[in-house]
Design an enzyme around this catalytic site. Sequence first.
Site, short mmCIF file in Angstrom:
data_model
loop_
_atom_site.label_atom_id
_atom_site.label_comp_id
_atom_site.label_asym_id
_atom_site.label_seq_id
_atom_site.Cartn_x
_atom_site.Cartn_y
_atom_site.Cartn_z
N GLU A 45 8.93 23.12 -73.17
CA GLU A 45 9.99 22.22 -73.64
C GLU A 45 10.97 22.96 -74.55
OE1 GLU A 45 7.83 17.92 -73.94
OE2 GLU A 45 6.82 19.59 -74.91
N LEU A 93 12.66 39.01 -76.23
CA LEU A 93 12.93 39.30 -74.82
C LEU A 93 13.71 38.14 -74.22
CD1 LEU A 93 9.44 40.62 -73.60
CD2 LEU A 93 11.54 41.96 -73.72
N LYS A 124 2.28 39.33 -69.95
CA LYS A 124 2.84 38.88 -71.22
C LYS A 124 1.79 38.05 -71.95
CE LYS A 124 6.87 36.57 -73.21
NZ LYS A 124 6.12 35.63 -74.06
N ARG A 145 6.47 39.34 -87.12
CA ARG A 145 7.84 39.56 -86.65
C ARG A 145 8.88 39.00 -87.62
NH1 ARG A 145 9.91 39.89 -81.41
NH2 ARG A 145 8.09 38.90 -80.49
N GLU A 185 0.68 42.56 -79.87
CA GLU A 185 0.44 41.12 -79.85
C GLU A 185 -0.99 40.85 -80.30
OE1 GLU A 185 2.91 37.75 -78.75
OE2 GLU A 185 3.28 39.90 -78.74
#
EC number: 6.5.1.2
Length: 696
Positions: A45, A93, A124, A145, A185
């Site tokens: 969403e 990205l 990913k 991040r 990650e």
Amino acid sequence: MSESTEAPTPAPGHVREHWNELAEEVRQHQFRYYVRDAPIISDGEFDVLLGELNDLENQYPDLRTPDSPTQLVGGGFSTDFASADHLERMLSLDNVFATDELRTWISRVEQETGPDLHYLCEVKIDGVALNLVYENGRLDRAATRGDGRTGEEVTLNARTIDDIPEKLTGTDEYPIPALLEVRGEVFFRLEDFAALNAALVEEGKAPFANPRNSAAGSLRQKNPAVTARRRLGMICHGLGRSEGFEPVSQYDAYTALAAWGLPVSTHTARVTGADAVVDRVQYWGEHRHDVEHEIDGLVVKVDETSLQRRLGSTSRAPRWAIAYKYPPEEATTKLLDIRVNVGRTGRVTPFAYMEPVTVAGSTVSLATLHNGSEVKRKGVLIGDTVVLRKAGDVIPEVLGPVVDARTGDEYEFVMPTHCPECDTPLAPAKEGDADIRCPNQQYCPAQLRERVFHVAGRGAFDIEVLGYEAATSLLEAKAIGDEGDLFSLTEDDLLKTSLFRTKAGGLSANGRRLLDNLDSAKDKPLWRVLVALSIRHVGPTAARALAGEFGSLARIRESSVEELAAVDGVGGTIAAAVAEWFGVDWHQQIVEKWSAAGVRMEDERDESIPRNLEGLSIVVTGSLETFSRDQAKEAILIRGGKAAGSVSKKTAFVVVGESPGSKHDKAVELGVPVLDEDGFRRLLEGGPDAVAESGV
């Protein structure tokens, strides 16, 4: 003749107003996702909202300002942790959602660089971005991040993650750089996430909704001891600043990271050209659940670093990389009601009735809630906004409520006390059971319908024409009294229901097919008969084990609970359920009716097939040329082996076909012997000794 340089049309007032509202909505969701770890909408969403904002800016470029959410990375950082500047900016990205969009991106890249580029494709990971800085080979700091320039320092917590080395190792080919900034990650392995949620439930605490949110929350714990207990993992996927190392390609960078002792993904491939990239996208779309962690797409990177530099970056993302996003497997929707369903064994199951929502590529409006205790454990109220998950072919599941979205109008669900179909008082089958059941097993209309429908299921007799509508129709027209009458059906019986009657009053084509299918089903193997009888706990695996051991329904019926329980793959619970089922008179009548109608009640054993895999657990993964998945499974079972679905230390062999996925990696890790298709054939023909002799 000069080209036109006409300025783009500025955005009208009403469009700018809509853009402002949409941009603020996106900013709020970014803040909740990146900073608070408490999103109230799904990733899918959010992507739709961000896509709408980007479309407006493409149409009216004057809306695209430097502080637009489309130009920024992440959602800033909170004040709960000290801030830490990244040495080089952590970019995000850009996304594509269809293969034609991916091909367009590749075409645009190759127009600038030349054709037939090498691309590095990697799964990913659906996790939390982390930046590590090593000075002279030692971990100096770790930061989230944040906004791409500044994040939150979480060094103490990062040190508790086993995958993150405190000190790098060097090799002759890859000596340790004086300075190294590494991006990766942080994530939960699915088995660790399941264990964490089980422990939280046992402690009476609310479980996490999904691995990504729990990884974010676990990484940002104020007490590092809590992070340590959470068993987080990390995979590195890029470099920031470095002194003393300059990779020639992305592949070279990953080789160096691995040499230094940093974790890199095993799910990468270096390919050439658009077709090969699309093949990887399609492969991982089909195998995304073979990975030990959640993935939400495939990242495609131009491999050569000199070309990466030529292509450059926008303010938020590199032009040399793209993320292909798979259809989201989670979505939020409104829980309109909780209703109950009565199953074929009398179990009363609450299910969620929701506003239809698209998830994992299909529209979903119903999802099981298992039992009343599960409804309470999940904490969902009627009227809630809930998080819905549908992974591949898995049945849709309500994960929990979005508590922050509550208005105060929601209310609690109460389990019924009487069967909604026959009004019989409901009760647990035995004390302590979480499930409540309708004890009117023989005559409850709901149980009758479900049992007749079950007889036709793929795991039972696999009768194509006998669907739920047909089962209901046959019972309502009194063409059958119960499932025992199915194999005695005649043309006259079917003509009692309009479903199998033509307008002229004759038997329809589907009616003829049903009679033919029922006749063919009479010769199905014994294990399918066992499944079709609706014995509690007896599915295809237990049914195959019982049929393989005893060979006939009569021998199974005559065996003691102890004899049944001794069969590998059966055990005490299933054995007791089988013995209890055969002790009921009307159950015996079903068996007698089927037998009288010609249903085969015993297997004819092929004595020429040796039982040379007795007790061996064998896993088949990937596509085989000469065996379907069911044929390979049958070949193992008929020789006394166990066709397992997962690899463990107890696995005897793993048979590997084309595109095997993570089970092959697990076998190599555990030292389990791996066979190709030729080796599998040798195993079937001669047992373990035959493959040992060939050097496996």
